[in-house]
Scaffold this active site. Structure first.
Site, mmCIF file in Angstrom:
data_model
loop_
_atom_site.group_PDB
_atom_site.id
_atom_site.type_symbol
_atom_site.label_atom_id
_atom_site.label_comp_id
_atom_site.label_asym_id
_atom_site.label_seq_id
_atom_site.Cartn_x
_atom_site.Cartn_y
_atom_site.Cartn_z
ATOM 1 N N HIS A 138 -0.438 31.329 3.390
ATOM 2 C CA HIS A 138 -1.416 30.251 3.547
ATOM 3 C C HIS A 138 -0.777 28.872 3.625
ATOM 4 C CE1 HIS A 138 -1.318 29.973 -0.974
ATOM 5 N NE2 HIS A 138 -1.567 28.698 -0.719
ATOM 6 N N ASP A 168 -0.085 37.605 1.142
ATOM 7 C CA ASP A 168 0.030 36.152 1.243
ATOM 8 C C ASP A 168 1.480 35.694 1.151
ATOM 9 O OD1 ASP A 168 -0.663 33.545 1.589
ATOM 10 O OD2 ASP A 168 -1.720 33.302 -0.313
ATOM 11 N N SER A 244 2.374 25.993 -3.881
ATOM 12 C CA SER A 244 2.302 27.301 -3.232
ATOM 13 C C SER A 244 3.623 27.651 -2.570
ATOM 14 C CB SER A 244 1.214 27.313 -2.163
ATOM 15 O OG SER A 244 -0.012 27.714 -2.697
#
Length: 301
Positions: A138, A168, A244
Site C-alpha cells: 500500500h 501487503d 508503513s
C-alpha cells in the site's frame, strides 16, 4: 480504498515552536481532497472500538476511507516455519539501544511515489546490497514515479518489481546503488510479549525516526476489506502514517516485523495511541523468497 493526509505544516517565519497540524476532518463519504504537490499518507480505516489504519503509502487524489475490522484477539503466537532462520536469544534490559539504532538505521529507507498532483510516502528496508527494498504494497500502489531516499539523505530513482497484495508486501529496486547493508530477519519463535522493540521509519515524513516500546500482543488479525492480515505482532512503540514498510526490530538488532497498521481513536484522529501492528518475520521472509523468485529484479552480482 485509502484516504489522504496532508504533510505536516511548516511553521510561519518568526514562530519559535515546531508543530504538526492535525489532518482536516473528512467530508462525507469520508473523502479528503488532495492539494497539488502536497505529500500524503493514505490510510484505510477499520470500524471497531478503535480505528485501524494502514500507515502510509500510495493512493489517488480524493481517495476514500474503507471500513475494516480488527478480528479476533487470540494470545497464541504464530510460529510458521516457512523459512529456516536462526532463533534469537532474548536480550537483557541492559542492551544499548543506541548501538542497535546505529547498526540498523543505514538499512532503513524512505520510499516516495510522485504523482501528478501528490506525493505519497512510506518506509522500507534494504534486503540486498544493490538497493533491493522491501516495503508495504500500500506504500507503492498509487500511480507515479518511485524513488528511494537513503538514511544518508541520498535519493535515487527506483521501480516496483514485485508485489503481494494478499500480505501487503512489495519489492522496489533502487538504481545505481552498491554496498548497502541488508537487514537481518529474526523468527516468530524468538518473539514474546514484553520483549523490547524499536520501530524505524519516517512517520509524518520525519525520516530517520526511531521509537521504542514492547511487543504487547501476538497473533492479531486485521481485515482490510480486500484481504485479511493474520498473525500480526502488536506493539506500543509509536508508529504513525509514513512508518508503513519500516522495520520493527528486537533488542538483538534483528527485524521481527514490517510495520503495517495502527489503531487510532477516531476517523478524525490519526496519531498513535500505542496500538500498532507489524507483519511477522516468518511471513515476511516467506513472501520475500517468493517475490525474489517471481520478480524482474536481477540477482546481485
Amino acid at each position: 480504498m485509502s484516504d489522504l493526509m496532508t504533510r505536516p505544516t511548516r511553521p510561519e517565519p518568526g514562530d519559535d515552536h515546531d508543530f504538526v497540524s492535525p489532518p482536516p476532518p473528512p467530508s462525507p463519504p469520508y473523502a479528503s481532497q488532495a492539494q497539488p504537490n502536497d505529500r500524503h499518507w493514505p490510510r484505510r480505516l477499520a470500524g471497531s472500538a478503535a480505528i485501524l489504519a494502514l500507515i502510509g503509502g500510495g493512493g489517488t487524489a480524493g481517495g476514500v476511507f474503507a471500513d475494516h475490522y480488527l478480528i479476533g484477539h487470540p494470545s497464541a503466537a504464530s510460529t510458521s516455519s516457512a523459512v529456516a532462520t536462526t532463533p534469537i536469544s532474548t536480550a537483557t534490559g541492559t542492551t544499548d539501544l543506541a548501538a542497535i539504532v546505529k547498526n540498523v538505521q543505514p538499512s532503513i529507507v524512505t520510499v516516495t511515489v510522485d504523482g501528478d498532483n501528490q506525493t505519497s510516502l512510506g518506509s522500507g528496508v534494504v534486503v540486498r546490497s544493490d538497493g533491493l527494498i522491501l516495503t508495504n504494497n500500500h506504500v507503492i500502489d498509487s500511480q507515479g514515479t518511485v524513488s528511494v531516499r537513503l538514511s544518508s539523505g541520498r535519493t535515487v530513482p527506483a521501480k516496483v518489481v514485485a508485489t503481494d497484495t494478499t500480505h501487503d508486501l512489495a519489492l522496489v529496486q533502487a538504481t545505481g546503488l552498491t554496498g548497502l547493508t541488508p537487514v537481518t530477519f529474526g523468527t516468530n519463535s524468538s518473539v514474546a510479549v514484553g520483549d523490547t522493540v524499536l520501530a524505524f521509519g519516517a512517520p509524518l515524513g520525519l525520516e530517520n525516526t526511531v521509537t521504542s516500546g514492547i511487543v504487547s500482543a501476538l497473533d492479531r488479525s486485521v481485515d482490510t476489506g480486500s484481504e485479511k492480515l493474520t498473525g500480526l505482532f502488536q506493539t506500543d512503540a509509536a508508529i504513525n502514517e509514513g512508518n508503513s514498510g519500516g522495520a520493527l526490530v528486537d533488542s538483538s538488532g534483528h527485524v521481527i516485523g514490517i510495520n503495517v497498521a495502527i489503531a487510532t481513536a477516531s476517523e478524525q484522529s490519526s496519531g498513535s495511541i500505542g496500538v500498532g501492528f507489524a507483519i511477522p518475520a516468518d511471513t515476511v521472509t516467506s513472501v520475500l523468497k517468493t517475490l525474489l523468485t517471481s520478480s524482474a529484479a536481477p540477482a546481485s552480482s
